[in-house]
Design an enzyme around this catalytic site. Structure first.
Site, PDB file in Angstrom:
ATOM      1  CB  SER A 116      42.856  49.174  34.931  1.00 59.78           C
ATOM      2  OG  SER A 116      43.996  48.351  34.890  1.00 59.78           O
ATOM      3  CB  SER A 117      48.008  50.777  35.992  1.00 56.34           C
ATOM      4  OG  SER A 117      48.048  49.385  36.255  1.00 56.34           O
ATOM      5  CB  CYS A 118      45.920  47.563  31.806  1.00 54.01           C
ATOM      6  SG  CYS A 118      44.124  47.684  31.683  1.00 54.01           S
ATOM      7  CE1 TYR A 145      38.668  45.498  33.088  1.00 53.19           C
ATOM      8  CE2 TYR A 145      40.863  46.421  33.286  1.00 53.19           C
ATOM      9  CZ  TYR A 145      39.620  46.187  33.811  1.00 53.19           C
ATOM     10  OH  TYR A 145      39.322  46.638  35.076  1.00 53.19           O
ATOM     11  CE  LYS A 149      37.587  49.254  33.916  1.00 56.67           C
ATOM     12  NZ  LYS A 149      36.443  49.645  34.773  1.00 56.67           N
ATOM     13  CG  HIS A 188      44.499  40.435  38.599  1.00 58.37           C
ATOM     14  ND1 HIS A 188      43.225  40.789  38.989  1.00 58.37           N
ATOM     15  CD2 HIS A 188      44.672  40.961  37.366  1.00 58.37           C
ATOM     16  CE1 HIS A 188      42.650  41.506  38.023  1.00 58.37           C
ATOM     17  NE2 HIS A 188      43.500  41.619  37.035  1.00 58.37           N
TER      18      HIS A 188
END
Length: 321
Positions: A116-118, A145, A149, A188
């Site tokens: 994920s871009s997070c 989270y 990842k 989201h």
């Protein structure tokens, strides 16, 4: 970097799509099915709890997939991530550990890990290059989270180093589309807006309040575009470095709200609750690594929101509270 190391996937390749009932997993299933792949494997969470190491190992020994795409994860928006960080960390760590350990043990040839871009720092330089990983603090509302990842990315790297397997990590931006989660609190931002504006229009409410200031900028990628990118990368990419997948453009949350309201047909006022968190100020991915390989997103946000809303309308009974 990014050279093809294997023949492109043939239509008789045995592919396990972990999380095939979710937003991304169902898009992957649609993608490969539409292209004639006849040996797809899927199990829902009732049939297989990926947090259970023994059950996961037994599943791999029974089914013997050649390729695995990890689209299985506990996911949610700011509210869910903030309220249950321990669950997000624990569940996601266990899911990916069990998948990767079982893949190596059973001889899986190729593995695509979806992050994920997070994973990137909250204040990373924009657009965010893959090299920004671990160069600054994370956004606190989804750091649990993100850490899970990031651990998955390093697990992929360790497997490549120890076993010399062509396993790769792919980092998509915010994904939306048919099959999304439209829960009023745990979803989201984009599906949450679809649900909120739809409910307001249905109930005759002429004021809708959205979280934050509306100023942050976000990039959105349709799930069908992401599925196409995953197939493309399985055929063409083999490197330690993660690969960003995005649309290449972003908009303010306020602009997205206006777009969604227009698609849904909401004509009332939109207010912003600045006491609620905005999250990361901007999150636009640098997708040059992928575009240089030859892939770009094709689904415009307007068309994607329209088709997602139409899907929601057909399935709205499942989201009534």
């Amino acid at each position: 970097m990014g050279v093809m190391v294997c023949e492109p996937l043939s239509t008789d390749t045995r592919i396990y799509i972990a999380g095939h009932r979710g937003l991304v997993g169902s898009a992957l299933w649609r993608h490969f099915t539409s292209r004639g792949f006849a040996d797809l494997i899927g199990r829902d969470s009732i049939g297989l709890d990926l947090r259970d190491a023994d059950a996961t190992r037994a599943f791999f020994e029974e089914t013997r997939p050649q390729v695995v795409i990890d689209a299985a994860a506990r996911v949610g928006g700011i509210a869910a991530n903030s309220a249950r960080p321990a669950e997000f960390l624990s569940d996601n760590m266990r899911i990916q550990l069990n998948l990767l350990d079982s893949a190596v043990a059973s001889g899986v040839e190729r593995f695509l890990f979806l992050g994920s871009s997070c994973i990137y720092p909250k204040f990373a330089e924009q657009p965010i290059r893959e090299e920004a990983l671990l160069t600054g603090p994370l956004e606190v509302t989804n750091d649990a989270y993100a850490i899970a990842k990031i651990a998955g990315i390093f697990h992929i790297t360790a497997i490549r180093r120890q076993y010399n397997l062509p396993y790769i990590s792919v980092m998509p931006t915010s994904v939306y589309g048919p099959g999304d989660n439209f829960h009023p609190h745990d979803s989201h931002v984009l599906p949450a807006m679809i649900r909120r504006f739809y409910d307001a229009t249905r109930d005759g409410v002429n004021v809708v309040t959205c979280w934050g200031t509306g100023h942050p900028r976000r990039e959105f990628l349709h799930a069908d575009d992401l599925a196409d990118a995953c197939h493309f990368l399985l055929d063409r990419y083999d490197d330690d470095s993660v690969v960003n997948v995005g649309a290449g453009t972003d908009r303010t949350i306020a602009e997205v709200a206006q777009l969604v309201a227009g698609v849904v047909g909401y004509r009332g006022r939109i207010l912003w609750d600045a006491t609620m968190p905005d999250g990361t100020p901007r999150k636009l991915l640098d997708v040059r690594r992928l575009t240089e390989l030859g892939w770009t997103a094709t689904i415009p946000l307007e068309a994607g929101v329209q088709s997602t809303y139409e899907w929601f309308r057909r399935h709205q009974d499942a989201y009534r509270t």
